[in-house]
Design a protein around this motif. Structure first.
Motif, PDB file in Angstrom:
ATOM      1  N   ARG A  89     -52.101 -26.398  57.899  1.00 39.61           N
ATOM      2  CA  ARG A  89     -53.238 -27.032  58.569  1.00 39.61           C
ATOM      3  C   ARG A  89     -52.865 -28.402  59.120  1.00 39.61           C
ATOM      4  N   VAL A  90     -52.127 -29.168  58.349  1.00 42.68           N
ATOM      5  CA  VAL A  90     -51.747 -30.511  58.787  1.00 42.68           C
ATOM      6  C   VAL A  90     -50.744 -30.449  59.931  1.00 42.68           C
ATOM      7  N   GLU A  91     -49.820 -29.479  59.876  1.00 42.85           N
ATOM      8  CA  GLU A  91     -48.861 -29.326  60.967  1.00 42.85           C
ATOM      9  C   GLU A  91     -49.564 -28.923  62.261  1.00 42.85           C
ATOM     10  N   LYS A  92     -50.575 -28.086  62.125  1.00 44.94           N
ATOM     11  CA  LYS A  92     -51.312 -27.642  63.308  1.00 44.94           C
ATOM     12  C   LYS A  92     -52.178 -28.749  63.874  1.00 44.94           C
ATOM     13  N   ASN A  93     -52.782 -29.541  62.990  1.00 37.75           N
ATOM     14  CA  ASN A  93     -53.670 -30.622  63.424  1.00 37.75           C
ATOM     15  C   ASN A  93     -53.450 -31.844  62.528  1.00 37.75           C
ATOM     16  N   PRO A  94     -52.605 -32.767  62.968  1.00 36.60           N
ATOM     17  CA  PRO A  94     -52.327 -33.959  62.151  1.00 36.60           C
ATOM     18  C   PRO A  94     -53.571 -34.780  61.823  1.00 36.60           C
ATOM     19  N   ASP A  95     -54.645 -34.582  62.579  1.00 34.71           N
ATOM     20  CA  ASP A  95     -55.885 -35.320  62.330  1.00 34.71           C
ATOM     21  C   ASP A  95     -56.870 -34.542  61.455  1.00 34.71           C
ATOM     22  N   ASP A  96     -56.399 -33.477  60.834  1.00 38.75           N
ATOM     23  CA  ASP A  96     -57.227 -32.771  59.855  1.00 38.75           C
ATOM     24  C   ASP A  96     -57.128 -33.558  58.551  1.00 38.75           C
TER      25      ASP A  96
ATOM     26  N   ARG B 168     -55.258 -33.127  54.905  1.00 36.99           N
ATOM     27  CA  ARG B 168     -54.215 -34.091  54.542  1.00 36.99           C
ATOM     28  C   ARG B 168     -54.523 -34.733  53.181  1.00 36.99           C
TER      29      ARG B 168
END
Length: 293
Positions: A218-225, A229
């Protein structure tokens, strides 16, 4: 820290060779743990310290039960953490819960496991009987004893704090939190109470949380998740990768300080309260301060 070859990850693939067969030459402690298990965070570093102190007389195999569920099932693991002693290819003893360091050393002494430098002394007199060791008190026995002592001395609040810690070691987080909440104000600032509160807060953060791989994806796909994180940071922290976990919280603090009412700062402070690595804590305290001030 112990040498890398004394502490290793055990899997279904390597268990036969690296644990069962290896135990014919050297006793091996097998630590069944999970990243979401707060008592495991207390026990893991303690076991590593003991292994280091024993100078090669014993090894530590760590089994992540989230990843190796089949292996944990083969051992009938029902509570975490659980530690099993394997000698001569056989499971000979074990204990559940995060026992105090002294009791773990007594547990090893009962099986004639001593530090390598002390082995030489025993070798001088092989017929000398091993020193009698006081039987280790299990975490369940500790809870029962404390409950009896509290019944006899209900005004002794320190016993109630010890009971809350023992309940946490047994994995009973709800009862531990209830005991902690009921403590008088003068004990709420006790260092042991603060540490326990931090452990409870971190354990609560992982309730119903996805596994490590899912959070990383999830973090790799969207660093702003930032929600992912945050949970990733807690999972990394409780799995023993403290620096990587702290880095996740620092990232949130740097990019979105006010996320979830400033949760990143709270996570960092909770982590500082439970970590025993003073150098690591000092380094990350300075990093946090540089972002806040």
């Amino acid at each position: 820290m112990p040498p890398l070859d004394l502490v290793f990850d055990a899997t279904q693939a390597n268990f036969e060779a690296d644990v069962l067969q290896a135990s014919l030459q050297q006793p091996i402690l097998v630590d069944f743990w999970a990243p979401w298990c707060a008592p495991c965070l207390t026990l893991g570093p303690m076991l590593e310290k003991i292994v280091a102190d024993f100078n090669g007389a014993i090894k530590l195999a760590k089994v992540d039960t989230d990843v190796e569920a089949q292996l944990a099932g083969a051992f009938g693991i029902r509570s975490l953490p659980t530690v099993v002693l394997v000698k001569d290819g056989q499971m000979v003893d074990g204990f559940m819960g995060a026992l105090p360091e002294g009791q773990i050393r007594e547990f090893l002494a009962r099986h004639n496991i001593v530090a390598a430098d002390a082995d030489a002394t025993l070798a001088d007199d092989p017929d000398a009987p091993p020193e009698a060791a006081t039987p280790a008190e299990s975490v369940e026995e500790t809870i029962a004893r404390l409950q009896q002592e509290i019944a006899a001395q209900p005004d002794k609040s320190e016993l109630k704090l010890d009971l809350a810690i023992a309940l946490m070691q047994a994995g009973n987080t709800e009862s531990a939190e209830a005991e902690l909440d009921a403590l008088p104000a003068n004990l709420s600032t006790d260092s042991k109470a603060k540490r326990l509160r931090s452990q409870l807060d971190l354990a609560q953060a992982l309730k119903d949380a996805p596994d490590l791989a899912t959070l990383q994806a999830r973090v790799e796909k969207n660093p702003d998740d930032f929600a992912a994180r945050d949970m990733l940071g807690v999972r990394l922290l409780l799995s023993g990768d403290a620096a990587a976990g702290l880095d996740q919280f620092l990232h949130i603090l740097r990019v979105k300080r006010d996320f979830s009412d400033g949760i990143a700062k709270k996570r960092l402070l909770a982590a500082f309260a439970i970590l025993d690595d003073e150098d690591l804590v000092g380094s990350y305290r300075r990093k946090m301060a540089s972002l806040l001030f």
